[in-house]
Design a protein around this motif. Structure first.
Motif, mmCIF file in Angstrom:
data_model
loop_
_atom_site.group_PDB
_atom_site.id
_atom_site.type_symbol
_atom_site.label_atom_id
_atom_site.label_comp_id
_atom_site.label_asym_id
_atom_site.label_seq_id
_atom_site.Cartn_x
_atom_site.Cartn_y
_atom_site.Cartn_z
ATOM 1 N N ALA A 415 16.005 27.629 -15.155
ATOM 2 C CA ALA A 415 15.636 28.799 -15.958
ATOM 3 C C ALA A 415 14.334 28.553 -16.703
ATOM 4 O O ALA A 415 13.464 29.432 -16.788
ATOM 5 C CB ALA A 415 16.759 29.125 -16.939
ATOM 6 N N ILE A 416 14.206 27.323 -17.257
ATOM 7 C CA ILE A 416 12.971 26.984 -17.967
ATOM 8 C C ILE A 416 11.783 26.993 -17.009
ATOM 9 O O ILE A 416 10.700 27.522 -17.317
ATOM 10 C CB ILE A 416 13.113 25.615 -18.653
ATOM 11 C CG1 ILE A 416 14.155 25.695 -19.765
ATOM 12 C CG2 ILE A 416 11.776 25.143 -19.210
ATOM 13 C CD1 ILE A 416 14.498 24.352 -20.368
ATOM 14 N N LEU A 417 11.998 26.399 -15.824
ATOM 15 C CA LEU A 417 10.908 26.349 -14.848
ATOM 16 C C LEU A 417 10.514 27.749 -14.400
ATOM 17 O O LEU A 417 9.318 28.047 -14.234
ATOM 18 C CB LEU A 417 11.327 25.499 -13.653
ATOM 19 C CG LEU A 417 11.522 24.004 -13.927
ATOM 20 C CD1 LEU A 417 12.015 23.300 -12.684
ATOM 21 C CD2 LEU A 417 10.223 23.381 -14.428
ATOM 22 N N ALA A 418 11.531 28.587 -14.192
ATOM 23 C CA ALA A 418 11.218 29.960 -13.788
ATOM 24 C C ALA A 418 10.398 30.659 -14.860
ATOM 25 O O ALA A 418 9.420 31.363 -14.570
ATOM 26 C CB ALA A 418 12.508 30.726 -13.516
ATOM 27 N N ARG A 479 10.394 20.860 -5.727
ATOM 28 C CA ARG A 479 11.611 21.059 -6.516
ATOM 29 C C ARG A 479 12.753 21.619 -5.687
ATOM 30 O O ARG A 479 13.914 21.244 -5.876
ATOM 31 C CB ARG A 479 11.333 22.006 -7.681
ATOM 32 C CG ARG A 479 10.344 21.483 -8.682
ATOM 33 C CD ARG A 479 10.875 20.289 -9.441
ATOM 34 N NE ARG A 479 11.874 20.686 -10.407
ATOM 35 C CZ ARG A 479 12.438 19.868 -11.278
ATOM 36 N NH1 ARG A 479 12.078 18.588 -11.286
ATOM 37 N NH2 ARG A 479 13.345 20.292 -12.130
ATOM 38 N N LEU A 480 12.417 22.518 -4.759
ATOM 39 C CA LEU A 480 13.478 23.204 -4.033
ATOM 40 C C LEU A 480 13.590 22.775 -2.577
ATOM 41 O O LEU A 480 14.636 22.952 -1.957
ATOM 42 C CB LEU A 480 13.254 24.728 -4.087
ATOM 43 C CG LEU A 480 13.149 25.334 -5.497
ATOM 44 C CD1 LEU A 480 12.907 26.835 -5.410
ATOM 45 C CD2 LEU A 480 14.422 25.043 -6.284
ATOM 46 N N GLY A 481 12.546 22.187 -2.063
ATOM 47 C CA GLY A 481 12.551 21.843 -0.632
ATOM 48 C C GLY A 481 12.837 20.397 -0.344
ATOM 49 O O GLY A 481 12.779 19.968 0.806
ATOM 50 N N GLN A 580 7.499 10.235 -19.554
ATOM 51 C CA GLN A 580 7.800 11.543 -18.990
ATOM 52 C C GLN A 580 6.558 12.307 -18.549
ATOM 53 O O GLN A 580 6.655 13.482 -18.197
ATOM 54 C CB GLN A 580 8.543 12.379 -20.033
ATOM 55 C CG GLN A 580 7.792 12.536 -21.349
ATOM 56 C CD GLN A 580 8.611 13.263 -22.397
ATOM 57 O OE1 GLN A 580 9.775 13.500 -22.210
ATOM 58 N NE2 GLN A 580 7.980 13.619 -23.493
ATOM 59 N N ILE A 581 5.428 11.613 -18.508
ATOM 60 C CA ILE A 581 4.184 12.322 -18.220
ATOM 61 C C ILE A 581 4.116 12.830 -16.786
ATOM 62 O O ILE A 581 3.378 13.767 -16.470
ATOM 63 C CB ILE A 581 2.964 11.408 -18.539
ATOM 64 C CG1 ILE A 581 1.702 12.266 -18.654
ATOM 65 C CG2 ILE A 581 2.832 10.298 -17.498
ATOM 66 C CD1 ILE A 581 0.525 11.523 -19.208
ATOM 67 N N PHE A 582 4.908 12.218 -15.878
ATOM 68 C CA PHE A 582 4.899 12.648 -14.482
ATOM 69 C C PHE A 582 5.936 13.725 -14.194
ATOM 70 O O PHE A 582 6.129 14.100 -13.044
ATOM 71 C CB PHE A 582 5.131 11.441 -13.555
ATOM 72 C CG PHE A 582 4.010 10.436 -13.605
ATOM 73 C CD1 PHE A 582 2.807 10.685 -12.963
ATOM 74 C CD2 PHE A 582 4.154 9.261 -14.313
ATOM 75 C CE1 PHE A 582 1.772 9.761 -13.014
ATOM 76 C CE2 PHE A 582 3.122 8.336 -14.370
ATOM 77 C CZ PHE A 582 1.927 8.587 -13.727
ATOM 78 N N GLU A 583 6.611 14.203 -15.252
ATOM 79 C CA GLU A 583 7.529 15.320 -15.081
ATOM 80 C C GLU A 583 6.744 16.630 -15.125
ATOM 81 O O GLU A 583 5.666 16.703 -15.707
ATOM 82 C CB GLU A 583 8.598 15.305 -16.173
ATOM 83 C CG GLU A 583 9.503 14.096 -16.146
ATOM 84 C CD GLU A 583 10.275 13.984 -14.851
ATOM 85 O OE1 GLU A 583 10.666 15.047 -14.308
ATOM 86 O OE2 GLU A 583 10.476 12.846 -14.375
ATOM 87 N N PRO A 584 7.265 17.685 -14.519
ATOM 88 C CA PRO A 584 6.528 18.955 -14.505
ATOM 89 C C PRO A 584 6.398 19.563 -15.896
ATOM 90 O O PRO A 584 7.240 19.358 -16.768
ATOM 91 C CB PRO A 584 7.369 19.835 -13.574
ATOM 92 C CG PRO A 584 8.741 19.240 -13.618
ATOM 93 C CD PRO A 584 8.529 17.773 -13.778
ATOM 94 N N LEU A 603 -0.012 15.882 -12.529
ATOM 95 C CA LEU A 603 0.544 14.532 -12.420
ATOM 96 C C LEU A 603 1.894 14.546 -11.711
ATOM 97 O O LEU A 603 2.237 13.580 -11.004
ATOM 98 C CB LEU A 603 0.690 13.910 -13.813
ATOM 99 C CG LEU A 603 -0.630 13.679 -14.561
ATOM 100 C CD1 LEU A 603 -0.360 13.066 -15.926
ATOM 101 C CD2 LEU A 603 -1.555 12.772 -13.749
ATOM 102 N N TYR A 604 2.673 15.622 -11.893
ATOM 103 C CA TYR A 604 3.935 15.723 -11.168
ATOM 104 C C TYR A 604 3.683 15.762 -9.663
ATOM 105 O O TYR A 604 4.367 15.082 -8.881
ATOM 106 C CB TYR A 604 4.688 16.972 -11.629
ATOM 107 C CG TYR A 604 5.880 17.323 -10.779
ATOM 108 C CD1 TYR A 604 7.046 16.575 -10.844
ATOM 109 C CD2 TYR A 604 5.829 18.399 -9.887
ATOM 110 C CE1 TYR A 604 8.149 16.882 -10.054
ATOM 111 C CE2 TYR A 604 6.923 18.718 -9.100
ATOM 112 C CZ TYR A 604 8.075 17.963 -9.179
ATOM 113 O OH TYR A 604 9.159 18.273 -8.394
ATOM 114 N N ILE A 605 2.668 16.528 -9.229
ATOM 115 C CA ILE A 605 2.363 16.623 -7.796
ATOM 116 C C ILE A 605 1.838 15.291 -7.282
ATOM 117 O O ILE A 605 2.146 14.874 -6.155
ATOM 118 C CB ILE A 605 1.363 17.769 -7.550
ATOM 119 C CG1 ILE A 605 2.063 19.109 -7.838
ATOM 120 C CG2 ILE A 605 0.815 17.735 -6.137
ATOM 121 C CD1 ILE A 605 1.153 20.305 -7.804
#
Length: 645
Positions: A415-418, A479-481, A580-584, A603-605
């Motif tokens: 929900a947060i990501l959306a 995230r989804l694939g 946590q810097i590599f989190e989205p 950084l997440y990518i």
């Protein structure tokens, strides 16, 4: 008369077989000689009595009298007569006696000894005591009858009424046994236990016929034991009565036998109590307990029961899978021995106390199993009451909600990501689109030089929007694939980095970007994804690094690995943020160029691309050294988390 000291046979027989007990004691009461009559009365042998003090044969009350009266009188007047005492026989029975004693005088012409012996004569006073007691009792009874016959009758009436009220209130029925004849007597209200009108008279035969055949032997054995003088056990037995009305009742029969002074049973009194409803309730409780245990022992939930001392009194087998310990290790132990952390233990103690106060509760806690796995659990704490409504135990119903909580967190994260994606699309993507729209509006009225500048800005904005869309697509796929797709082929890492950095320099003409190479060789990787890594890391370094200091990019090909290092000076990344810097959606605290592209996905990518290649990414950031990002990929392509296209 000759004395036993004369040694003659006649004197000895007269002493030994006298009609009274004869003793000679020292001044302190120690027996020096005793005749057979005394031995026979007390049950002790002469050798047992000689050396024992006379006062040690007495009851406690007689000992007190001996000490306070006997000895002082004997010392003052040299003799005592008709003293009533009680001697304890060898078998423990009390023998009432009359005692005469005289201090032996020295023969004429001899010097008296300082502590002369004492001669004692003992006479059995059983009949006399009994007569005296009976006479005294008769006198008192006569006086009471003469003085207050009416009051006595009223008192008896009141006593009987109170007894009857007590018996009726407790639903007790009275019965008795005439021990000499063995005949049983039942009061009239016993008839109701047999399914008859309460006013009917119950004969012993009628009552015995209603006792269940399987229970008769137990009832007769219990009564025989109660009447046995050698056992004197309390009569208490339960048996079934088959009523004439077809109802089977359970009766609890209790009673007591009364014995006379000689230990003979003289009377038996008992009461009967109908415990049918109570036993049915107890059976229902047992049945519910069995059902509870069946349910608990087959439930995936952990069910625990505590007493008022907060000790485990029951724990279902499901706990063994979680704790790795047998249930028996917990039973009888307090809750703080349950293997939980101190905070969770405190919460359990408070919840248990609240439940014993009648209040239900729910608590969430964690448990670390022996294999290191951490479980999230939720418990409902409820009071358990007995048939009288009293809280006797507390029940805890514990469920493993680890998966549920993880799903809830993932749902919240989605929900947060959306919400964040909507924000990115509506805000970050709007800026380059507005630049394109504004540029196209200005093209018509601009001269050639201005048109070229506007066209360049339009191209830059479109490129920025394109990169943003690409990042969003990569983020969604990661995230989804299940991870990013990479197409590995043989590349020269140095050349790929040089081409990418040249494009960066065009976009950041005022900033310095240095490229250092180490090692020579080729490796397997996706060149477009490598360029994406470099672009994201370098743009990040340019956005957060010191503006007047160059960005250093180092590419290393050595020992079967491809490594990229991007270094910049400036404020270090806080230690708590590095984890946590590599989190989205994670951004730095200060962005030097507010107009630069930074939506928190770069950084997440980078991490996802490295993972898809089977590599890893890390950061080291200090005030003295600056900030360096490291990307290490296997040179031969590795196992990789993504799929080759």
């Amino acid at each position: 008369m000759t004395s036993p000291e004369d040694g003659s046979s006649e004197a000895l027989d007269l002493y030994e077989l006298a009609a009274c007990g004869l003793l000679t004691t020292a001044a302190d009461g120690t027996i020096e000689r005793v005749n057979r009559t005394m031995c026979a009365w007390t049950g002790f042998a002469a050798v047992e009595l000689v050396g024992k003090r006379f006062q040690d044969l007495l009851t406690i009350g007689s000992k007190l009298f001996h000490h306070t009266h006997w000895m002082p009188l004997l010392q003052m007047q040299g003799s005592v007569a008709e003293v009533q005492l009680e001697i304890v026989r060898r078998d423990g029975r009390v023998l009432p006696v009359l005692v005469n004693a005289a201090r032996r005088e020295a023969p004429a012409g001899e010097v008296p000894v300082a502590r002369p012996p004492v001669d004692v004569a003992v006479f059995v006073a059983t009949d006399r005591r009994k007569y005296e007691r009976e006479l005294l009792l008769a006198r008192k009874r006569a006086e009471a009858l003469l003085a207050s016959e009416r009051q006595a009758q009223q008192a008896r009436a009141h006593a009987e009424a109170r007894l009857r009220l007590a018996l009726d209130s407790a639903h007790l029925r009275v019965w008795s046994v005439d021990v000499p004849t063995g005949e049983r007597r039942y009061e009239r209200d016993v008839a109701s236990l047999l399914g008859l009108p309460a006013s009917d008279e119950v004969t012993p035969e009628a009552y015995a016929a209603c006792i269940h055949p399987e229970d008769r032997a137990a009832e007769e054995a219990a009564l025989a034991a109660a009447l046995d003088p050698g056992r004197r056990v309390t009569y208490s037995v339960e048996y079934r009565l088959l009523g004439r009305d077809g109802v089977e009742r359970i009766v609890r029969s209790t009673g007591r036998t009364f014995f006379d002074d000689d230990g003979r049973p003289v009377h038996f009194s008992g009461v009967l109590e109908d415990v049918t409803d109570r036993r049915k309730s107890e059976e229902a409780v047992r049945q519910r307990e069995n059902e509870f245990r069946t349910l608990a022992e087959n439930s995936p939930d952990i069910i625990v029961r505590f007493d008022r001392a907060r000790r485990f009194v029951y724990l279902s087998p499901a706990a063994e899978a979680l704790t790795g310990r047998p249930v028996g290790d917990f039973l009888g132990q307090p809750v703080d021995q349950g293997g939980m952390g101190s905070a969770d233990t405190t919460a359990w103690v408070a919840a248990i106390d609240e439940a014993f106060a009648g209040r239900r509760g729910t608590l969430a806690f964690t448990y670390e199993a022996r294999d290191g796995r951490r479980y999230e659990l939720q418990a409902h704490i409820v009071p358990e009451r007995n048939t009288r409504g009293e809280i006797v135990t507390v029940l805890g119903l514990t469920r493993d909600v680890t998966v549920l909580r993880q799903q809830e967190r993932e749902a919240r994260q989605r929900a947060i990501l959306a919400e964040q994606l909507v924000g990115i699309v509506s805000h970050d993507l709007r800026n380059p689109l507005n630049a394109v729209l504004l540029g196209t509006q200005l093209l018509g009225d601009a001269d050639a030089d201005l048109q070229r500048m506007i066209a360049g800005r339009i191209a830059a904005a479109a490129d920025r929007a394109n990169r943003l869309i690409r990042d969003l697509l990569d983020f969604t796929q990661a995230r989804l694939g299940g991870g990013l797709r990479v197409v590995r082929r043989e590349i020269d890492l140095h050349l790929v980095a040089a081409d990418c950095l040249e494009e960066v320099r065009l976009a950041w003409p005022a900033r310095g970007v240095e490229h250092r190479r180490s090692g020579v060789g080729l490796g397997l990787a996706d060149p477009d994804r490598i360029a994406q890594i470099l672009t994201n890391l370098v743009n990040n370094a340019l956005a957060y690094g010191t503006p007047d200091q160059p960005i250093t990019v180092t590419t290393v090909v050595a020992q079967g690995a491809l490594e990229i290092q991007v270094h910049n000076t400036g404020r270090p990344i806080p230690q708590e943020l590095q984890a946590q810097i590599f989190e989205p959606m994670q951004r730095g605290e200060v962005q030097v160029n507010p107009g630069s592209r930074s939506v928190g996905l770069g950084l997440y990518i980078v991490r996802e691309i490295a993972s898809a290649h089977g590599g890893r990414v890390s950061v080291r950031s200090t005030e003295h050294e600056g900030t360096t990002f490291f990307v290490v990929l296997p040179g031969d392509g590795g196992a990789g988390g993504g799929a080759d296209g």
